[in-house]
Write an enzyme that holds these catalytic residues in place. Structure first.
Site, PDB file in Angstrom:
ATOM      1  N   ASP A  49       5.588   6.487  -5.123  1.00 13.05           N
ATOM      2  CA  ASP A  49       6.343   7.168  -4.063  1.00 13.05           C
ATOM      3  C   ASP A  49       7.500   6.289  -3.565  1.00 13.05           C
ATOM      4  O   ASP A  49       8.271   6.698  -2.702  1.00 13.05           O
ATOM      5  CB  ASP A  49       5.425   7.637  -2.923  1.00 13.05           C
ATOM      6  CG  ASP A  49       4.643   6.507  -2.297  1.00 13.05           C
ATOM      7  OD1 ASP A  49       4.823   5.344  -2.700  1.00 13.05           O
ATOM      8  OD2 ASP A  49       3.840   6.796  -1.377  1.00 13.05           O
ATOM      9  N   LYS A 118      -2.925   7.443  -7.853  1.00 11.92           N
ATOM     10  CA  LYS A 118      -3.080   6.240  -7.025  1.00 11.92           C
ATOM     11  C   LYS A 118      -3.174   6.679  -5.571  1.00 11.92           C
ATOM     12  O   LYS A 118      -2.402   7.525  -5.115  1.00 11.92           O
ATOM     13  CB  LYS A 118      -1.911   5.266  -7.235  1.00 11.92           C
ATOM     14  CG  LYS A 118      -2.013   4.016  -6.347  1.00 11.92           C
ATOM     15  CD  LYS A 118      -1.103   2.894  -6.823  1.00 11.92           C
ATOM     16  CE  LYS A 118       0.337   3.053  -6.486  1.00 11.92           C
ATOM     17  NZ  LYS A 118       0.647   3.126  -5.026  1.00 11.92           N
ATOM     18  N   GLU A 120      -3.707   5.293  -1.514  1.00 14.65           N
ATOM     19  CA  GLU A 120      -3.678   4.128  -0.614  1.00 14.65           C
ATOM     20  C   GLU A 120      -4.955   4.087   0.219  1.00 14.65           C
ATOM     21  O   GLU A 120      -5.354   5.091   0.814  1.00 14.65           O
ATOM     22  CB  GLU A 120      -2.430   4.183   0.288  1.00 14.65           C
ATOM     23  CG  GLU A 120      -1.167   3.942  -0.522  1.00 14.65           C
ATOM     24  CD  GLU A 120       0.087   3.699   0.315  1.00 14.65           C
ATOM     25  OE1 GLU A 120      -0.022   3.512   1.544  1.00 14.65           O
ATOM     26  OE2 GLU A 120       1.177   3.689  -0.285  1.00 14.65           O
ATOM     27  N   GLU A 183      -1.213  -5.235  -2.860  1.00 12.13           N
ATOM     28  CA  GLU A 183       0.198  -5.477  -2.546  1.00 12.13           C
ATOM     29  C   GLU A 183       0.323  -6.488  -1.414  1.00 12.13           C
ATOM     30  O   GLU A 183      -0.354  -6.369  -0.380  1.00 12.13           O
ATOM     31  CB  GLU A 183       0.887  -4.150  -2.147  1.00 12.13           C
ATOM     32  CG  GLU A 183       2.352  -4.358  -1.785  1.00 12.13           C
ATOM     33  CD  GLU A 183       3.175  -3.074  -1.738  1.00 12.13           C
ATOM     34  OE1 GLU A 183       2.665  -2.001  -2.109  1.00 12.13           O
ATOM     35  OE2 GLU A 183       4.353  -3.164  -1.332  1.00 12.13           O
TER      36      GLU A 183
HETATM   37  O1  KIV Z   1       5.021   3.464  -5.004  1.00  9.61           O
HETATM   38  C1  KIV Z   1       5.133   2.428  -5.665  1.00  9.61           C
HETATM   39  O2  KIV Z   1       6.052   2.280  -6.471  1.00  9.61           O
HETATM   40  C2  KIV Z   1       4.134   1.402  -5.491  1.00  9.61           C
HETATM   41  C3  KIV Z   1       4.503   0.033  -5.941  1.00  9.61           C
HETATM   42  C4  KIV Z   1       5.055  -0.711  -4.799  1.00  9.61           C
HETATM   43  C5  KIV Z   1       3.352  -0.635  -6.540  1.00  9.61           C
HETATM   44  O3  KIV Z   1       3.106   1.634  -4.960  1.00  9.61           O
END
Ligand code: KIV
Length: 266
Positions: A49, A118, A120, A183
């Site tokens: 994102d 992915k 968070e 991160e």
């Molecule tokens: O959204 C993204 O590109 C990420 C990176 C910072 C790993 O989560």
């Protein structure tokens, strides 16, 4: 060009960790860049994102929509022949509880053709991760600095809470996440977590001991206009090269040397 053509899977990433082979992940948002990265042998393409900042000019990832993620996810999945494609759950779709996150993740997988999502969060997302995994949706958990919570965290800062990092990473693994992305955490904490986990860790601003590394491709290529974080390695300066090429183009149009006879039809 990479010679290995077998598609990257959860099993192959797990084997890489066991063998001590480092995993490469880069962001991709469009067909052309995804094709280049895939052919260059990058293991995982992340439709992050961060496209909200890189492509759309926002200050955070928060304004990015589900529609944006599906649009870009589709372009990248169409390009990838070998790399695993992972699409980010945009804010707030990963934070709306088990049922809503499950529905949105299934939609992302169905409509983009990606292999994983992915999400968070760590311990607080354990129930959601478990539900996604049991529905057949592979998950990478994103812990440490969670950019979608940037305001709650008080800015883009290094996350130094060792207990929290370890708790989040272990809970995500126990819930079935096949990888944990860390991160902006101190390197010794990232090392400790990497040693404790069976699943591969991917670091960004997390030091060299993670099982793999990820960067925003535009940062790595020097195509970023604003602030570049300390952890980025800029391997080339595409902004400068593009500026130079455009200046030459402009000059050749203005002085009439472009197009030449060879570039024209009789
Ligand atoms: O959204 C993204 O590109 C990420 C990176 C910072 C790993 O989560």
């Amino acid at each position: 060009m990479a010679t290995e053509k077998r598609p990257v899977t959860i099993a192959s990433l797990s084997k890489m960790k066991k063998r001590g082979e480092r995993i490469t992940m880069l962001t991709a948002y469009d067909f052309t860049m995804a094709t280049i990265l895939d052919q260059a042998g990058v293991d995982v393409l992340l439709v992050g994102d961060t496209l909200g900042m890189v492509l759309q000019g926002h200050l955070t990832t928060i304004p990015v929509t589900l529609r944006d993620m599906i649009y870009h996810g589709r372009l990248v999945a169409k390009a990838a022949k070998r790399a695993m494609v992972v699409v980010d759950l945009p804010f707030p779709h990963g934070q709306l509880g088990v049922q809503k996150t499950l529905q949105v993740s299934a939609r992302i997988m169905k409509q983009t053709g990606c292999q994983a999502v992915k999400l968070e969060g760590g311990a607080e997302q354990a129930e959601t991760i478990a539900a996604l995994v049991s529905a057949g949706i592979p998950v990478i958990a994103h812990v440490g600095l969670r950019p979608q919570s940037v305001h709650a965290l008080g800015g883009y800062r290094v996350q130094r809470d060792a207990d929290r990092l370890e708790r989040d990473a272990l809970a995500a693994q126990a819930a079935g996440a096949f990888s944990v992305l860390m991160e902006c955490v101190p390197r010794d904490l990232a090392k400790q977590v990497t040693e404790r986990l069976n699943v591969p860790t991917i670091g960004i601003g997390a030091g060299p001991e993670c099982d793999g590394q990820v960067l925003v491709t535009h940062d790595m290529l020097g195509l970023t206009l604003g602030h570049v974080p300390k952890f980025v390695r800029q391997l080339t300066n595409l902004t400068g090269q593009v500026q130079q090429a455009v200046a030459e183009y402009r000059q050749s149009v203005r002085d009439g040397s472009f197009p030449s006879a060879e570039e024209s039809f009789e």
